[in-house]
Structure formats: C-alpha cells, structure tokens
Motif scaffolding. Structure first.
Motif, mmCIF file in Angstrom:
data_model
loop_
_atom_site.group_PDB
_atom_site.id
_atom_site.type_symbol
_atom_site.label_atom_id
_atom_site.label_comp_id
_atom_site.label_asym_id
_atom_site.label_seq_id
_atom_site.Cartn_x
_atom_site.Cartn_y
_atom_site.Cartn_z
ATOM 1 N N VAL A 146 -5.018 13.425 -5.357
ATOM 2 C CA VAL A 146 -4.262 13.109 -6.573
ATOM 3 C C VAL A 146 -2.780 13.440 -6.366
ATOM 4 O O VAL A 146 -1.893 12.687 -6.801
ATOM 5 N N LEU A 147 -2.510 14.551 -5.699
ATOM 6 C CA LEU A 147 -1.134 14.936 -5.387
ATOM 7 C C LEU A 147 -0.445 13.827 -4.591
ATOM 8 O O LEU A 147 0.702 13.453 -4.870
ATOM 9 N N TYR A 148 -1.163 13.296 -3.614
ATOM 10 C CA TYR A 148 -0.636 12.197 -2.794
ATOM 11 C C TYR A 148 -0.366 10.957 -3.644
ATOM 12 O O TYR A 148 0.704 10.333 -3.545
ATOM 13 N N ASP A 149 -1.320 10.600 -4.499
ATOM 14 C CA ASP A 149 -1.172 9.388 -5.316
ATOM 15 C C ASP A 149 0.017 9.495 -6.269
ATOM 16 O O ASP A 149 0.751 8.523 -6.476
ATOM 17 N N ILE A 150 0.212 10.670 -6.854
ATOM 18 C CA ILE A 150 1.329 10.843 -7.794
ATOM 19 C C ILE A 150 2.662 10.705 -7.069
ATOM 20 O O ILE A 150 3.585 10.034 -7.557
ATOM 21 N N LEU A 151 2.786 11.330 -5.906
ATOM 22 C CA LEU A 151 4.046 11.262 -5.162
ATOM 23 C C LEU A 151 4.313 9.849 -4.655
ATOM 24 O O LEU A 151 5.467 9.397 -4.628
ATOM 25 N N MET A 152 3.275 9.140 -4.253
ATOM 26 C CA MET A 152 3.454 7.748 -3.832
ATOM 27 C C MET A 152 3.877 6.878 -5.013
ATOM 28 O O MET A 152 4.718 5.978 -4.869
ATOM 29 N N ASN A 175 10.878 5.557 -8.621
ATOM 30 C CA ASN A 175 12.285 5.861 -8.335
ATOM 31 C C ASN A 175 12.534 5.594 -6.851
ATOM 32 O O ASN A 175 12.762 6.513 -6.069
ATOM 33 N N PHE A 176 12.477 4.319 -6.477
ATOM 34 C CA PHE A 176 12.505 3.977 -5.056
ATOM 35 C C PHE A 176 13.848 4.297 -4.412
ATOM 36 O O PHE A 176 13.914 4.572 -3.213
ATOM 37 N N PHE A 190 9.186 2.474 3.321
ATOM 38 C CA PHE A 190 7.963 2.763 2.569
ATOM 39 C C PHE A 190 6.931 3.438 3.467
ATOM 40 O O PHE A 190 6.277 4.407 3.068
ATOM 41 N N ARG A 191 6.794 2.937 4.684
ATOM 42 C CA ARG A 191 5.805 3.495 5.610
ATOM 43 C C ARG A 191 6.142 4.938 5.977
ATOM 44 O O ARG A 191 5.264 5.812 5.979
ATOM 45 N N ASP A 192 7.407 5.201 6.255
ATOM 46 C CA ASP A 192 7.811 6.553 6.653
ATOM 47 C C ASP A 192 7.652 7.547 5.511
ATOM 48 O O ASP A 192 7.239 8.691 5.716
ATOM 49 N N ARG A 193 7.984 7.106 4.303
ATOM 50 C CA ARG A 193 7.813 7.996 3.155
ATOM 51 C C ARG A 193 6.343 8.319 2.924
ATOM 52 O O ARG A 193 5.983 9.460 2.623
ATOM 53 N N GLY A 194 5.502 7.312 3.067
ATOM 54 C CA GLY A 194 4.070 7.544 2.901
ATOM 55 C C GLY A 194 3.530 8.528 3.915
ATOM 56 O O GLY A 194 2.708 9.398 3.582
#
Length: 652
Positions: free
Chosen positions: A395-401, A407-408, A364-368
């Motif tokens: 907003v782009l960041y929030d949507i991708l997170m 879809n983890f 999770f940390r690396d993906r963020g």
C-alpha cells in the motif's frame, strides 16, 4: 589477547533506550542492565559496558550495527567477520579512556544518579543509571587517569582537558559521512578504492541521491574532477563547501552598533497540557457537524496532542486539510466520496502503463524503481510493516506511485516514504492516507525541490535566529565551519522523523501542524535543543565533524515535552522583545511595522516594538541554564556611533 586488570567494576547499571520505531513507548529493550568496568592492559585503559547475557560473547573492540543484526569485527583480523542476531550487542560499549572528551554526572538527593559519556569524535553514549550507587566512585577513578576539569557553566559537566588542535579543514569534509540521512544497510560493508578523503566524502555523499547533492551545489553547479592513470578520481570539495556556505551571509548595520542591556523579568509558567480526549473532540461540533471554535481546538492540540491513534484518524484529516475546518458533516461525506473516486482514477493511470511504455519513459521507470527500493526498508521494525510480503508495504508503494502521478513535476524524492509511513499507520486506509499525505506535502513540498532554495533558506533562518539569540554560540559555529547548520538538515527535511520515537513523532507533528503560536515553530525546536547543548559543544571543543556526530547520536535520546517547552520559551523571549529586527520578525510571522504592538502572553501586556531593517549586532544570550529559569528579557537598545563611521564623518 592482552590480560586485563580490573580498575573499577559496578554491576546492575542500566541503560534506558527508546526505540525509534516502536509503536508504544515501553518496549522490551527499554531497560538494559549490565556491568561497567574500567580495565587496563598493555594497550591502555578502557571503559566497558557489557549487558547481562553477553558476558561470554567474545568480541574485540568494536561492532557495526547493520539493521537488526550486529556485525562484530575483530581488529586483529580484518577478514574475520561474525554475525549475531542478538539485539543486545548494540548496547555493548568499549572505548579507550584517551578517547573521552567529557562526562556529565546527574546526581539527585533522592533519586538514581546517571552519567553520560561523550567521546572526542562527538559520539554520545546513552545515559548509564547507577541503581546501587557508584557514579561518584567512577568519576573519581576517571580523574586519576584523565585531566578532568569541572565546567564553570555547568557543574554537572566534567571536561577532559588536552592541548590537541583540531584540523577544521579535514573535519568539514569528513562531516559529510556523518549525515546518515537515509539508511542503506548494504553501504556499511562497501569498500572504496583510493585513500583520497575528498573523493571518498563526495562519493559517500552522492549515495543519498542527486537530490541531496543539489541541496549543497545547486542544480546547475558542477564539481570539477580530474582522472589520473590509476582511474582514481580527485574531487574538488571546496566548490561544494563554498556553494553551500555562500548562502549564509551576516548583515550588519552601517554606522551604528546597537548594544542591548538585558534585564530579565519574571516569565509566566509555560506548561504542557493533557491530550485532547475523544469526548472533547465530539463536543467540539455543532448540530450540523461544524467545528465551533477552531482556534481553541488547535490550542488544545498544541498543548497536549491527541489521546490516541483512533482520535488521530479523525483529527489529522482536518490538520492536513483533507477536510476544511469549516465543513459540515454532510460536506465531509460528499468530499470523501469525491476524493475516493479521484484517487482510484489516478491509480488506474499508472497501473495501466505496460512494460513497453515504461521503457520509453525513463523518468517514470526510475521513480518507480526508487520507490520500490525505499518502501522495502521503511520502518520495517514497526509492527505495522513487519514480516515478509507485508500488505502495508505494498500500500505504501501504491500511494507513492499515485502521488508521483498526482504531482508529476515533483514526483517522488527520497524521504517522502518517511513522511508517509506514520500517516498510513494512523489512517489504515489507502485513500485517506493518500489525501492526508497530499496535505502534508503541501506544507513540505518545497523541502524536496531540486533547487533546494527553501531548505537552504530554512537553515539560513536557523543561523539568523541563533545570531540574535546567542551570538557566542553562533560565533563558535562560524569558527568551526559549522555555521551552515547542516547538522540539522535531516531534522528539517523529514520533520524530526528519525529523532524521536514513532509515538513522539506523531505527537510532535500534530503540534507543529496546528501553527498555533507562530510560523516555523520547528526552527525554535531545533534552536532550543542546540542551545541546551551549548556548554557540552563549546567546552568539549567540538569541530564540525564532532558536532554532526553529536547531534546524530541525540536521536531518540531527547525528551519531547522538554524540547517543546524550551522552544515556546524561546518564542516568548522573541515575541515580547521590544526591538526585534525585521529579519527575525518575518521568520516567525511577527508584526513588522514600525508602530506595531505585540500582545504578550505575559499578563496581557503590550510592548511597542522598534523594527530594525538590518540585523543588529546585539543579542540575547541564553545559555542552557535559561531553560531552567523563569525569566523574560527586556532589552533596551543603546546606539553608539562606531569608530569607522565617526572617522568617515570626520574625513568628509
């Protein structure tokens, strides 16, 4: 500095350049006017184009473009680097005439002539328009110093003939440097220790993330490395190439060879239409808010796209399965409420994770961290994302997170940011953009799987189609180590996002999303572009590296409507083919039964079609002149027993 002697000079020459990130098709830099000169000094003869206003800017032979700035380097002093913010510097061109591979001169009786120069490394310069004449004189001047020969296939193309042999083995390795899948402006100034070309290629290639490495290697395959006393790594790139090439195998009939006699007939006029208007869209619903004729509506969108971004905000929700096509007005109101609640629930889940929990969840940390890094450089020249502390970037960041939580198993993979950006621009709403992105990923998710089986399969399908459509070009790619088709990798991965202007990308996407005429229409777009460049590629004797560089340079220099028309003509050629192989039919979603008939768009004619279980050796040869014709092939198969099969029968 060597004294220059001017051999040729012509001013008021213009370049028409289209920015990939511009929201509108007309931008201040669409036309750049300058002067073309051919000069000679003690180092040789050179071509130069200098935009107006840069005549007094002192640069030497080359410039590297880094984001919005130009890094100008003096070859005589490797440590001397000056930075200029002038956007015109990237339109200053300078090359040695000995580096020229070909030149194409387009001359019209009533119109402005223009010329396109292609260098030996595959670099394609933009078209130069001679508003006050001079293109013929320039061509004559070049012919004085270079062995120019007019192409027999294209009378507008002039090839520089030479006897230099290409080193295909080295090209296949260095070609990785040309992929440029994802921009990283810092990488351009990085230094690499050691001179081993294989190690350098693999290291640069690996910067695209492990995702791209797995594209070619597979998840469980390794490249063996050895480490010497100088701590320099020598990578075995052969394993990389063999792994990728191994997925592309040709199939042949045993015992019989199918030979086609091509008989061209009249093709129907294929034309693009006007965009769907707001009024047409509003009239497409019944009294309950349900779309009356979905098929007709999709055809209208396929033919002309949508008239405005305001209309896209509504229609894309249907194209991307945010709303079902059969939904009523009340259904959509209820669905929107439900999806808004679901989105915020998922967003709260990752927002509530504290730093201590993040430290225990490396994935999770690396993906963020990767998402944060990518969104800060996503379409930042587009006005929607410009400026420091831009709220839309957040907003782009929030949507991708949030998608990472939704879809983890797949999570976030580099390139998803490119796909989300236009959707957010259109929707201008976080929740709507998220669910439309979910719909898009349902179409394209397989592109981002770690095993990369789907994208390998699509590239393989491209080569299968090419073998059938143009065997000569397919053979040329095999001979030049380019039959893996990975010069189309970026095109397929992010659906042409970097190849057209921002407006054109949105238009292209909505055309593809209709799935109107066939499955995998994007493959035909790739092939239409490839075949249109056949003469340049083959007569310029491009190898793997040059082909890759050549197609990278086509970015934002392609006319989208022409590409769509050519792709549709290719489809008609294939769909009305009487003897289409099963492999081709399956790729495009055509009938595959032995007694199936295809209802042609040509005067409602039906053709009985023989379906081969193996790929026949006969092909339809369509050179770039095909796209200027209106003709339809009727291919009649004739079976001949091959010599090998006859000999086997004789010996039995």
């Amino acid at each position: 500095m060597p004294k220059d002697t001017i051999l040729f000079e012509r001013n008021r020459v213009t370049i028409k350049e289209k920015s990939p990130q511009s929201e509108t098709r007309a931008t201040p830099l669409d036309e750049i006017t300058g002067t073309i000169t051919v000069i000679e000094n003690d180092r040789g003869k050179f071509f130069r184009f200098v935009p107006l206003g840069l005549e007094d800017v002192m640069t030497d032979d080359w410039a590297l473009i880094n984001g919005g700035h130009s890094i100008v380097c003096d070859k005589n002093d490797g440590d001397s680097v000056a930075t200029s913010s002038s956007p015109l510097l990237k339109f200053r061109f300078h090359f040695n005439l000995n580096d020229l591979r070909s030149v194409r001169r387009h001359h019209m009786v009533h119109g402005i002539a223009h010329m396109v120069f292609i260098l030996k490394d595959g670099t394609t310069l933009p078209a130069f328009y001679f508003n006050h004449g001079g293109s013929k004189e320039l061509l004559q001047k070049l012919a004085q110093y270079l062995p120019l020969e007019k192409s027999t296939q294209d009378t507008r193309l002039y090839i520089v003939k030479d006897d230099l042999q290409r080193e295909n083995s080295s090209q296949s390795i260095s070609a990785f440097d040309q992929l440029n899948l994802f921009d990283n402006s810092n990488d351009i100034m990085k230094r690499f220790q050691g001179n081993d070309s294989r190690r350098t290629a693999i290291e640069r290639f690996s910067r695209v993330t492990n995702f791209l490495k797995d594209t070619f290697l597979g998840q469980n395959e390794l490249i063996s490395t050895t480490e010497n006393s100088d701590r320099k790594f020598e990578c075995d790139a052969t394993a990389l190439m063999e792994s990728f090439n191994g997925d592309f195998r040709e199939s042949n009939n045993d015992g019989f060879e199918v030979i086609y006699k091509v008989d061209f007939k009249k093709l129907p006029d294929v034309a693009r239409g006007q965009p769907l208007t707001v009024k047409e869209w509003q009239m497409s619903f019944d009294k309950d808010g349900r779309i009356i004729d979905v098929k007709k509506l999709k055809e209208r969108i396929f033919r002309g796209g949508l008239v405005s971004n305001v209309l896209r905000r509504d229609v894309w929700k249907f194209l991307l399965n945010y709303y079902p096509w059969s939904s009523t007005r009340d259904d959509r109101i209820e669905l929107a409420k439900q999806r808004k609640s679901e989105y915020h629930t998922m967003k709260v889940q990752w927002k509530s994770i504290n730093e201590q929990q993040k430290q225990k969840n490396n994935l999770f940390r690396d993906r963020g961290s990767l998402i944060e890094k990518d969104v800060t450089r996503t379409d930042r020249t587009h006005e929607y994302f410009q400026g420091e502390n831009n709220v839309h970037v957040k907003v782009l960041y929030d949507i991708l997170m949030t998608y990472n939580m939704y879809n983890f198993d797949l999570g976030y993979v580099q390139g998803m940011n490119d796909l989300l950006s236009p959707i957010l621009v259109i929707m201008d709403d976080e929740v709507d953009a998220f669910w439309c992105f979910v719909g898009l990923m349902s179409r394209m998710e397989q592109n981002f799987h770690m095993d990369q089986l789907h994208i390998k399969s699509q590239l393989s399908n491209l080569h299968t189609l090419l073998q059938f459509i143009d065997a000569e070009l397919a053979k040329y790619l095999v001979e030049n180590n380019a039959n893996n088709m990975y010069f189309f990798f970026r095109w397929m991965l992010i659906c042409f996002k970097r190849e057209f202007s921002f407006d054109d990308v949105m238009y292209l996407w909505e055309v593809i999303w209709t799935d109107h005429i066939c499955r995998n229409f994007e493959l035909l777009i790739c092939l239409a572009i490839l075949i249109s460049q056949k003469t340049v590629i083959m007569e310029s004797k491009f190898g793997c590296t040059e082909i890759l560089k050549f197609f990278n340079d086509l970015s934002c220099n392609l006319d989208l409507d022409t590409c769509l028309l050519s792709a549709e003509k290719l489809y008609i050629q294939l769909a009305t083919h009487r003897d289409i192989p099963t492999s081709i039919a399956k790729i495009l979603g055509l009938p595959t039964g032995p007694n199936q008939q295809y209802l042609s768009t040509v005067e409602n004619a039906t053709y009985p079609r023989k379906i081969y279980t193996e790929q026949p050796r006969g092909t339809m040869n369509l050179d770039n002149s095909y796209f200027r014709q209106e003709s339809e092939p009727s291919l009649v198969p004739v079976q001949h027993e091959t010599t090998e099969a006859a000999l086997n029968d004789f010996l039995q």
